[in-house]
Design a protein around this motif. Structure first.
Motif, PDB file in Angstrom:
ATOM      1  N   ALA A 102      -0.399  75.499  73.023  1.00  0.00           N
ATOM      2  CA  ALA A 102      -0.022  76.047  74.321  1.00  0.00           C
ATOM      3  C   ALA A 102      -0.916  77.210  74.684  1.00  0.00           C
ATOM      4  CB  ALA A 102       1.424  76.511  74.268  1.00  0.00           C
ATOM      5  N   CYS A 103      -1.372  77.254  75.952  1.00  0.00           N
ATOM      6  CA  CYS A 103      -2.164  78.368  76.447  1.00  0.00           C
ATOM      7  C   CYS A 103      -1.206  79.419  76.976  1.00  0.00           C
ATOM      8  CB  CYS A 103      -3.103  77.901  77.558  1.00  0.00           C
ATOM      9  SG  CYS A 103      -4.239  76.610  77.033  1.00  0.00           S
ATOM     10  N   ASP A 104      -0.904  80.429  76.183  1.00  0.00           N
ATOM     11  CA  ASP A 104       0.107  81.413  76.535  1.00  0.00           C
ATOM     12  C   ASP A 104      -0.507  82.792  76.739  1.00  0.00           C
ATOM     13  OD1 ASP A 104       2.431  80.001  74.195  1.00  0.00           O
ATOM     14  OD2 ASP A 104       2.227  79.637  76.343  1.00  0.00           O
ATOM     15  N   THR A 105       0.145  83.601  77.564  1.00  0.00           N
ATOM     16  CA  THR A 105      -0.193  85.005  77.700  1.00  0.00           C
ATOM     17  C   THR A 105       0.791  85.786  76.854  1.00  0.00           C
ATOM     18  OG1 THR A 105      -0.911  84.610  79.949  1.00  0.00           O
ATOM     19  CG2 THR A 105      -0.527  86.877  79.331  1.00  0.00           C
ATOM     20  N   HIS A 106       0.308  86.613  75.951  1.00  0.00           N
ATOM     21  CA  HIS A 106       1.201  87.312  75.037  1.00  0.00           C
ATOM     22  C   HIS A 106       1.634  88.632  75.656  1.00  0.00           C
ATOM     23  CE1 HIS A 106       0.417  84.351  71.966  1.00  0.00           C
ATOM     24  NE2 HIS A 106      -0.870  84.481  72.214  1.00  0.00           N
ATOM     25  N   ILE A 107       2.892  88.665  76.086  1.00  0.00           N
ATOM     26  CA  ILE A 107       3.469  89.845  76.705  1.00  0.00           C
ATOM     27  C   ILE A 107       4.712  90.194  75.921  1.00  0.00           C
ATOM     28  CG2 ILE A 107       4.409  90.820  78.846  1.00  0.00           C
ATOM     29  CD1 ILE A 107       2.911  88.629  80.352  1.00  0.00           C
ATOM     30  N   THR A 108       4.915  91.465  75.665  1.00  0.00           N
ATOM     31  CA  THR A 108       6.089  91.886  74.911  1.00  0.00           C
ATOM     32  C   THR A 108       7.355  91.446  75.621  1.00  0.00           C
ATOM     33  OG1 THR A 108       4.890  93.798  74.102  1.00  0.00           O
ATOM     34  CG2 THR A 108       7.283  93.866  73.902  1.00  0.00           C
ATOM     35  N   ASP A 109       8.256  90.799  74.870  1.00  0.00           N
ATOM     36  CA  ASP A 109       9.482  90.349  75.534  1.00  0.00           C
ATOM     37  C   ASP A 109      10.416  91.528  75.783  1.00  0.00           C
ATOM     38  OD1 ASP A 109      10.158  89.245  72.364  1.00  0.00           O
ATOM     39  OD2 ASP A 109      11.610  90.569  73.338  1.00  0.00           O
ATOM     40  N   ALA A 110      11.284  91.345  76.783  1.00  0.00           N
ATOM     41  CA  ALA A 110      12.168  92.433  77.186  1.00  0.00           C
ATOM     42  C   ALA A 110      13.548  91.881  77.502  1.00  0.00           C
ATOM     43  CB  ALA A 110      11.588  93.153  78.396  1.00  0.00           C
ATOM     44  N   VAL A 111      14.186  91.274  76.501  1.00  0.00           N
ATOM     45  CA  VAL A 111      15.517  90.722  76.678  1.00  0.00           C
ATOM     46  C   VAL A 111      16.532  91.728  76.153  1.00  0.00           C
ATOM     47  CG1 VAL A 111      17.069  88.841  76.075  1.00  0.00           C
ATOM     48  CG2 VAL A 111      14.646  88.384  76.466  1.00  0.00           C
ATOM     49  N   ASP A 112      17.468  92.119  76.999  1.00  0.00           N
ATOM     50  CA  ASP A 112      18.469  93.122  76.624  1.00  0.00           C
ATOM     51  C   ASP A 112      19.476  92.558  75.627  1.00  0.00           C
ATOM     52  OD1 ASP A 112      18.558  94.259  80.038  1.00  0.00           O
ATOM     53  OD2 ASP A 112      17.307  94.923  78.373  1.00  0.00           O
ATOM     54  N   ASP A 113      19.954  93.415  74.726  1.00  0.00           N
ATOM     55  CA  ASP A 113      21.034  93.028  73.813  1.00  0.00           C
ATOM     56  C   ASP A 113      22.377  93.208  74.520  1.00  0.00           C
ATOM     57  OD1 ASP A 113      19.293  92.509  71.696  1.00  0.00           O
ATOM     58  OD2 ASP A 113      19.269  94.626  71.100  1.00  0.00           O
ATOM     59  N   PHE A 114      23.250  92.240  74.360  1.00  0.00           N
ATOM     60  CA  PHE A 114      24.581  92.351  74.935  1.00  0.00           C
ATOM     61  C   PHE A 114      25.503  91.372  74.232  1.00  0.00           C
ATOM     62  CE2 PHE A 114      24.685  88.431  77.400  1.00  0.00           C
ATOM     63  CZ  PHE A 114      23.336  88.135  77.547  1.00  0.00           C
ATOM     64  N   GLU A 115      26.782  91.453  74.519  1.00  0.00           N
ATOM     65  CA  GLU A 115      27.768  90.602  73.876  1.00  0.00           C
ATOM     66  C   GLU A 115      27.930  89.305  74.657  1.00  0.00           C
ATOM     67  OE1 GLU A 115      30.216  89.455  70.916  1.00  0.00           O
ATOM     68  OE2 GLU A 115      29.137  91.370  71.014  1.00  0.00           O
ATOM     69  N   PRO A 116      27.559  88.164  74.085  1.00  0.00           N
ATOM     70  CA  PRO A 116      27.687  86.896  74.816  1.00  0.00           C
ATOM     71  C   PRO A 116      29.142  86.522  75.060  1.00  0.00           C
ATOM     72  CG  PRO A 116      26.170  86.696  72.956  1.00  0.00           C
ATOM     73  CD  PRO A 116      26.906  87.984  72.781  1.00  0.00           C
ATOM     74  N   SER A 117      29.358  85.824  76.176  1.00  0.00           N
ATOM     75  CA  SER A 117      30.698  85.347  76.507  1.00  0.00           C
ATOM     76  C   SER A 117      30.587  84.092  77.349  1.00  0.00           C
ATOM     77  CB  SER A 117      31.474  86.427  77.270  1.00  0.00           C
ATOM     78  OG  SER A 117      32.665  85.893  77.841  1.00  0.00           O
ATOM     79  N   ALA A 118      31.515  83.144  77.131  1.00  0.00           N
ATOM     80  CA  ALA A 118      31.549  81.926  77.926  1.00  0.00           C
ATOM     81  C   ALA A 118      32.313  82.117  79.223  1.00  0.00           C
ATOM     82  CB  ALA A 118      32.183  80.796  77.121  1.00  0.00           C
ATOM     83  N   GLY A 119      33.015  83.239  79.363  1.00  0.00           N
ATOM     84  CA  GLY A 119      33.813  83.444  80.564  1.00  0.00           C
ATOM     85  C   GLY A 119      34.869  82.360  80.695  1.00  0.00           C
ATOM     86  N   ASP A 120      34.988  81.797  81.869  1.00  0.00           N
ATOM     87  CA  ASP A 120      35.978  80.746  82.116  1.00  0.00           C
ATOM     88  C   ASP A 120      35.453  79.351  81.780  1.00  0.00           C
ATOM     89  OD1 ASP A 120      37.742  82.659  83.117  1.00  0.00           O
ATOM     90  OD2 ASP A 120      36.958  82.458  85.157  1.00  0.00           O
ATOM     91  N   ALA A 121      34.221  79.258  81.331  1.00  0.00           N
ATOM     92  CA  ALA A 121      33.616  77.952  81.068  1.00  0.00           C
ATOM     93  C   ALA A 121      33.813  77.534  79.612  1.00  0.00           C
ATOM     94  CB  ALA A 121      32.138  77.980  81.403  1.00  0.00           C
ATOM     95  N   ASP A 122      33.770  76.246  79.387  1.00  0.00           N
ATOM     96  CA  ASP A 122      33.885  75.666  78.054  1.00  0.00           C
ATOM     97  C   ASP A 122      32.678  74.754  77.851  1.00  0.00           C
ATOM     98  OD1 ASP A 122      34.468  74.249  75.752  1.00  0.00           O
ATOM     99  OD2 ASP A 122      36.390  73.470  76.442  1.00  0.00           O
ATOM    100  N   PHE A 123      31.816  75.103  76.899  1.00  0.00           N
ATOM    101  CA  PHE A 123      30.569  74.373  76.688  1.00  0.00           C
ATOM    102  C   PHE A 123      30.631  73.472  75.461  1.00  0.00           C
ATOM    103  CE2 PHE A 123      29.346  78.477  78.685  1.00  0.00           C
ATOM    104  CZ  PHE A 123      28.937  77.976  79.909  1.00  0.00           C
ATOM    105  N   SER A 124      31.834  73.168  74.985  1.00  0.00           N
ATOM    106  CA  SER A 124      31.943  72.400  73.742  1.00  0.00           C
ATOM    107  C   SER A 124      31.396  70.985  73.880  1.00  0.00           C
ATOM    108  CB  SER A 124      33.402  72.361  73.273  1.00  0.00           C
ATOM    109  OG  SER A 124      34.255  71.846  74.276  1.00  0.00           O
TER     110      SER A 124
END
Length: 517
Positions: free
Chosen positions: A20-42
């Motif tokens: 893959a021809c990629d541009t290497h940029i520092t990732d910036a994904v915030d840490d947080f507590e995941p939640s499904a909310g009202d959805a069910d992904f089973s």
């Protein structure tokens, strides 16, 4: 005279070999507590076409499938209780092409595309078929079909009405009404796509269908208007009445009293690189070639237009639109426009060498040149020109007009978009009618990618062919990085609509195009 034509589909050389021809940029994904909310992904189920299947670079192959937007979503859903998401994967060694019977508007099934070194410094890179080709039998065509149950019912070339067709996965109907990509994993010969998907009883679903009902017609240069005899394997536009009749049933088949889902709408075909890459004025000429062409073609064609005004009723306004005048620099592509008066009757006698120009005119900014047509621009047609023997009056896009199948003219674009608007109105109505269904505005996303590009924090993508990172080398399907952006947009939609808190992915960690030395 030799016309030197510089391709417009090339980029500067890159230092990556079959990677893959990629541009290497520092990732910036915030840490947080995941939640499904009202959805069910089973039990997460996706129904759609090649966009959902992970098709890219002109082929269905494993690397594309495992980086499809559904596969990316499944990984993120797993952090909030999502279940197993099984895809009908191709063999890991298959390069895309297969031994089988292409049907259902698929045309000849080509192998996957990669970028290779071009022929000169001015053409450093160009798309080409990967080598060596590893053509493997497609499951269900040579041997048993894949064993489910599956969660991804994305089938390349599928249209809306195909989802209810009970011969679509029947091996005995290949070449008639079956699709080899569904044959490979249909639960039974008489199974339907929507029926197999409904059997999974999804707790969460995505339905994104209708693109091919328009797109396949556009990719063929819109050969005629919508046809009520469109059939299962035709390139015709699906009539809006047919779409309106079938779509609510598709939603109803997936919806239960307790589950939730997403409906994807249909983007404009004019927002994808297949229709936006080749400029209308893609013919470069020096002063000598321009003068030669004016003497060889333009002067005679001018005489023909003037004669048609007097004998065929051609208006002066249309004649002026059709006049050709070559100049030093970039020149418009010569195209065939079937809406124009055919002036072939006056192209006789001394004007007979110009017989192919009966409905020709220079392209304008309103005309969209298909990506595939770029390969023949400036190339002599050995069967064209006077007497079908080639020559300087048989140079595609210069002295011989591109075919209807190479171009979308403005009336065709307008007609296609009217159909798209009608499809989208139906899709929106279905989403609006149920608070447990959200509308994914794919049209708005692709419009943004085409107009300005999209920033995602650690980088950005656009629809610019090759360089933009959003679209694969077929100019229609997303790259893995493009799929990551689609997945993130869908997760934002779920967060806002169902109170979830899903962890986004960093698109910069996903591949774009591949280069083969």
């Amino acid at each position: 005279m030799k016309i030197t034509f510089t391709k417009y589909l090339l980029i500067a050389a890159a230092g990556c070999a079959l990677a893959a021809c990629d541009t290497h940029i520092t990732d910036a994904v915030d840490d947080f507590e995941p939640s499904a909310g009202d959805a069910d992904f089973s039990t997460f189920v996706v129904v759609g076409d090649s966009l959902s299947a992970g098709y890219k670079d002109g082929a269905l192959y494993e690397q594309g499938q495992i980086n499809s937007y559904p596969a990316i979503l499944e990984q993120q859903f797993a952090t909030v209780g999502g279940g197993v998401f099984k895809q009908p994967l191709r063999s890991s060694v298959a390069t895309g092409s297969f031994i089988g019977i292409p049907t259902m508007g698929l045309g000849s099934v080509a192998d996957r595309l990669v970028v290779v070194a071009g022929p000169s410094a001015s053409q450093p890179l160009a798309p080409a078929t990967i080598a060596p080709t590893v053509a493997t039998p497609l499951e269900g065509l040579a041997g048993p079909a894949l064993t489910g149950p599956f969660n991804n019912f994305g089938v390349p070339a599928a249209k809306s009405f195909h989802l209810t067709l009970n011969t679509y996965g029947d091996p005995a109907q290949l070449g008639v009404s079956a699709n080899p990509f569904f044959v490979r994993f249909a639960s039974a010969a008489n199974a339907t796509m929507i029926g197999d998907a409904a059997l999974r009883v999804p707790t969460f679903f995505i339905l994104w269908i209708g693109n091919n009902d328009i797109l396949l017609n556009a990719l063929a240069g819109m050969p005629g208007a919508a046809n009520p005899t469109f059939g299962t394997g035709s390139f015709d536009v699906t009539p809006t009445a047919t779409f309106d009749a079938v779509y609510p049933g598709l939603v109803a088949a997936l919806k239960t009293p307790t589950n939730k889902g997403i409906l994807g709408n249909i983007p404009r075909v004019t927002d994808i690189p297949n229709f936006t890459t080749v400029p209308y004025n893609a013919i470069p000429l020096d002063a000598t070639d321009a003068a030669t062409l004016n003497a060889q073609l333009a002067a005679g064609y001018d005489l023909a237009l003037n004669a048609a005004i007097g004998t065929l009723g051609l208006t002066m306004e249309e004649a002026d639109r059709r006049r050709v005048s070559f100049q030093e620099g970039q020149n418009p592509i010569l195209i065939n426009d079937e809406t124009l008066l055919d002036i072939s009757p006056v192209l006789a006698g001394p004007l007979a060498p110009l017989a192919l120009l009966g409905q020709a005119r220079p392209a304008t900014q309103d005309d969209l040149i298909l990506l595939a047509a770029s390969a023949k621009l400036g190339v002599e047609d050995p069967m064209g020109g006077p007497g079908g023997t080639g020559g300087t009056l048989a140079v595609w896009g210069v002295t011989q007009p591109l075919l209807d199948s190479d171009v979308l003219i403005k009336p065709e674009v307008v007609a296609l978009d009217a159909v798209r608007a009608a499809y989208n109105a139906r899709i929106k109505a279905e989403a609006d009618a149920d608070p447990d269904i959200l509308l994914f505005d794919a049209a708005a996303l692709l419009e943004t990618l085409n107009a300005t590009g999209l920033s995602y924090g650690s980088g950005g993508i656009s629809s610019t062919f090759i360089r933009g990172g959003g679209f694969s080398l077929d100019g229609v399907h997303p790259t893995a990085r493009g799929n990551a952006v689609i997945a993130n947009q869908m997760m934002k939609l779920i967060d806002n609509g169902f109170g979830a808190n899903l962890p986004p992915v960093d698109p910069n960690k996903f591949s774009t195009i591949f280069y083969q030395q």
